[in-house]
Design a protein around this motif. Sequence first.
Motif, PDB file in Angstrom:
ATOM      1  N   ALA A 150      18.151 -88.696  17.196  1.00 55.29           N
ATOM      2  CA  ALA A 150      19.248 -89.416  16.541  1.00 55.29           C
ATOM      3  C   ALA A 150      19.360 -88.921  15.106  1.00 55.29           C
ATOM      4  N   ALA A 151      20.555 -88.528  14.722  1.00 54.23           N
ATOM      5  CA  ALA A 151      20.829 -88.108  13.343  1.00 54.23           C
ATOM      6  C   ALA A 151      21.777 -89.129  12.742  1.00 54.23           C
ATOM      7  N   ARG A 152      21.450 -89.606  11.559  1.00 50.89           N
ATOM      8  CA  ARG A 152      22.283 -90.619  10.906  1.00 50.89           C
ATOM      9  C   ARG A 152      22.708 -90.141   9.515  1.00 50.89           C
ATOM     10  N   GLY A 153      23.941 -90.449   9.171  1.00 52.88           N
ATOM     11  CA  GLY A 153      24.460 -90.032   7.868  1.00 52.88           C
ATOM     12  C   GLY A 153      24.661 -88.534   7.771  1.00 52.88           C
ATOM     13  N   LEU A 154      24.749 -87.863   8.908  1.00 50.80           N
ATOM     14  CA  LEU A 154      24.814 -86.407   8.922  1.00 50.80           C
ATOM     15  C   LEU A 154      26.158 -85.885   8.440  1.00 50.80           C
ATOM     16  N   ASP A 155      26.109 -84.890   7.561  1.00 49.29           N
ATOM     17  CA  ASP A 155      27.340 -84.237   7.127  1.00 49.29           C
ATOM     18  C   ASP A 155      27.854 -83.336   8.240  1.00 49.29           C
ATOM     19  N   ALA A 156      29.155 -83.287   8.379  1.00 50.84           N
ATOM     20  CA  ALA A 156      29.796 -82.426   9.369  1.00 50.84           C
ATOM     21  C   ALA A 156      31.152 -82.023   8.822  1.00 50.84           C
ATOM     22  N   VAL A 157      31.765 -81.074   9.480  1.00 46.96           N
ATOM     23  CA  VAL A 157      33.121 -80.695   9.099  1.00 46.96           C
ATOM     24  C   VAL A 157      34.051 -80.947  10.277  1.00 46.96           C
ATOM     25  N   ILE A 158      35.255 -81.374   9.967  1.00 46.11           N
ATOM     26  CA  ILE A 158      36.297 -81.543  10.981  1.00 46.11           C
ATOM     27  C   ILE A 158      37.112 -80.259  10.969  1.00 46.11           C
ATOM     28  N   ALA A 159      36.971 -79.484  12.038  1.00 43.76           N
ATOM     29  CA  ALA A 159      37.542 -78.142  12.061  1.00 43.76           C
ATOM     30  C   ALA A 159      38.645 -78.030  13.106  1.00 43.76           C
ATOM     31  N   PRO A 160      39.899 -78.076  12.696  1.00 46.37           N
ATOM     32  CA  PRO A 160      40.993 -77.968  13.666  1.00 46.37           C
ATOM     33  C   PRO A 160      41.035 -76.620  14.368  1.00 46.37           C
ATOM     34  N   GLY A 161      40.465 -75.571  13.752  1.00 45.15           N
ATOM     35  CA  GLY A 161      40.505 -74.242  14.351  1.00 45.15           C
ATOM     36  C   GLY A 161      39.505 -74.029  15.466  1.00 45.15           C
ATOM     37  N   LEU A 162      38.663 -75.024  15.766  1.00 44.60           N
ATOM     38  CA  LEU A 162      37.656 -74.873  16.815  1.00 44.60           C
ATOM     39  C   LEU A 162      38.198 -75.164  18.204  1.00 44.60           C
ATOM     40  N   GLY A 163      39.399 -75.658  18.294  1.00 50.22           N
ATOM     41  CA  GLY A 163      39.903 -76.067  19.601  1.00 50.22           C
ATOM     42  C   GLY A 163      39.172 -77.320  20.031  1.00 50.22           C
ATOM     43  N   ASP A 164      38.626 -77.312  21.247  1.00 50.05           N
ATOM     44  CA  ASP A 164      37.879 -78.471  21.748  1.00 50.05           C
ATOM     45  C   ASP A 164      36.379 -78.302  21.612  1.00 50.05           C
ATOM     46  N   THR A 165      35.942 -77.245  20.929  1.00 45.83           N
ATOM     47  CA  THR A 165      34.505 -76.971  20.805  1.00 45.83           C
ATOM     48  C   THR A 165      33.885 -77.766  19.666  1.00 45.83           C
ATOM     49  N   ASN A 166      32.700 -78.327  19.923  1.00 42.65           N
ATOM     50  CA  ASN A 166      31.907 -78.991  18.901  1.00 42.65           C
ATOM     51  C   ASN A 166      30.604 -78.208  18.758  1.00 42.65           C
ATOM     52  N   VAL A 167      30.100 -78.116  17.541  1.00 43.67           N
ATOM     53  CA  VAL A 167      28.938 -77.271  17.270  1.00 43.67           C
ATOM     54  C   VAL A 167      27.883 -78.037  16.487  1.00 43.67           C
ATOM     55  N   ILE A 168      26.627 -77.928  16.919  1.00 46.97           N
ATOM     56  CA  ILE A 168      25.502 -78.434  16.135  1.00 46.97           C
ATOM     57  C   ILE A 168      24.940 -77.251  15.358  1.00 46.97           C
ATOM     58  N   GLY A 169      24.988 -77.364  14.028  1.00 50.03           N
ATOM     59  CA  GLY A 169      24.585 -76.258  13.174  1.00 50.03           C
ATOM     60  C   GLY A 169      23.257 -76.475  12.470  1.00 50.03           C
ATOM     61  N   MET A 170      22.950 -75.562  11.564  1.00 52.85           N
ATOM     62  CA  MET A 170      21.648 -75.553  10.906  1.00 52.85           C
ATOM     63  C   MET A 170      21.451 -76.721   9.949  1.00 52.85           C
ATOM     64  N   ASN A 171      22.518 -77.374   9.482  1.00 52.82           N
ATOM     65  CA  ASN A 171      22.292 -78.511   8.598  1.00 52.82           C
ATOM     66  C   ASN A 171      21.608 -79.662   9.339  1.00 52.82           C
ATOM     67  N   LEU A 172      21.698 -79.683  10.676  1.00 51.95           N
ATOM     68  CA  LEU A 172      20.919 -80.631  11.479  1.00 51.95           C
ATOM     69  C   LEU A 172      19.615 -79.982  11.942  1.00 51.95           C
ATOM     70  N   LEU A 173      19.690 -78.777  12.482  1.00 53.95           N
ATOM     71  CA  LEU A 173      18.513 -78.121  13.054  1.00 53.95           C
ATOM     72  C   LEU A 173      17.418 -77.884  12.014  1.00 53.95           C
ATOM     73  N   SER A 174      17.807 -77.608  10.773  1.00 52.13           N
ATOM     74  CA  SER A 174      16.798 -77.362   9.732  1.00 52.13           C
ATOM     75  C   SER A 174      16.058 -78.626   9.333  1.00 52.13           C
ATOM     76  N   ARG A 175      16.551 -79.785   9.765  1.00 49.50           N
ATOM     77  CA  ARG A 175      15.875 -81.045   9.486  1.00 49.50           C
ATOM     78  C   ARG A 175      14.885 -81.420  10.591  1.00 49.50           C
ATOM     79  N   LEU A 176      14.715 -80.543  11.570  1.00 48.30           N
ATOM     80  CA  LEU A 176      13.734 -80.762  12.634  1.00 48.30           C
ATOM     81  C   LEU A 176      12.421 -80.082  12.281  1.00 48.30           C
ATOM     82  N   ALA A 177      11.338 -80.575  12.878  1.00 51.05           N
ATOM     83  CA  ALA A 177      10.029 -79.954  12.647  1.00 51.05           C
ATOM     84  C   ALA A 177       9.991 -78.568  13.264  1.00 51.05           C
ATOM     85  N   SER A 178      10.606 -78.400  14.425  1.00 49.66           N
ATOM     86  CA  SER A 178      10.629 -77.082  15.057  1.00 49.66           C
ATOM     87  C   SER A 178      11.801 -76.966  16.017  1.00 49.66           C
TER      88      SER A 178
END
Length: 201
Positions: A150-178
Amino acid sequence: MAAIAAMVLGLFGSLLLRPLPALGKTMRVASTLLLVAVLGLIVLQLSRNDPRFSMAVPALGYPEQVVEGGETRVQMARDGHFWLEAEVNGHRANFMVDTGATLTAVSQTTAEAAGLEARSGGLPIMLRTANGTVSAQSASIDELRFGNVAARGLDAVIAPGLGDTNVIGMNLLSRLASVRIEQGELILVPNNPQPPLPPAE
């Protein structure tokens, strides 16, 4: 735009130094303060993407970013990517895990369904997509859940150019232990292990 306005203000202030010294100095000081404010906002936004420098500024709409939970495993899909089903503020959506993406990004459709709103006062973020460079607005996700994470208060961007794709990026992954891949399986382990998450209502 604010930076350009500040530079123009400073230029006019310099031109007015001789005929109207008091006004010229005031305009130059205002120009400097405006440039410092813009720089501060840029540094604040960039620091939010790095867990070493991440700052919570509730008054400006920047909540503390927390990622917790338990180990989660994701099987590689046939297309060679790792896809997972997540809940964005309770709305279910599919996300692709992308270690090459700096930011977590949601499509316009997902943002609207999850009630995400662009952060007021934030600077637009330029994203490179398959369709070229697009302007995206930053937002905060109250809760993003997938697997045992569970990620709370996470920053994200609303990207109209992505179509229907959603992406989990490094701003979340870098907050994991591994984050590692073993035999076609992506293994995500949070820094703050918690009991298994209860099922969402």
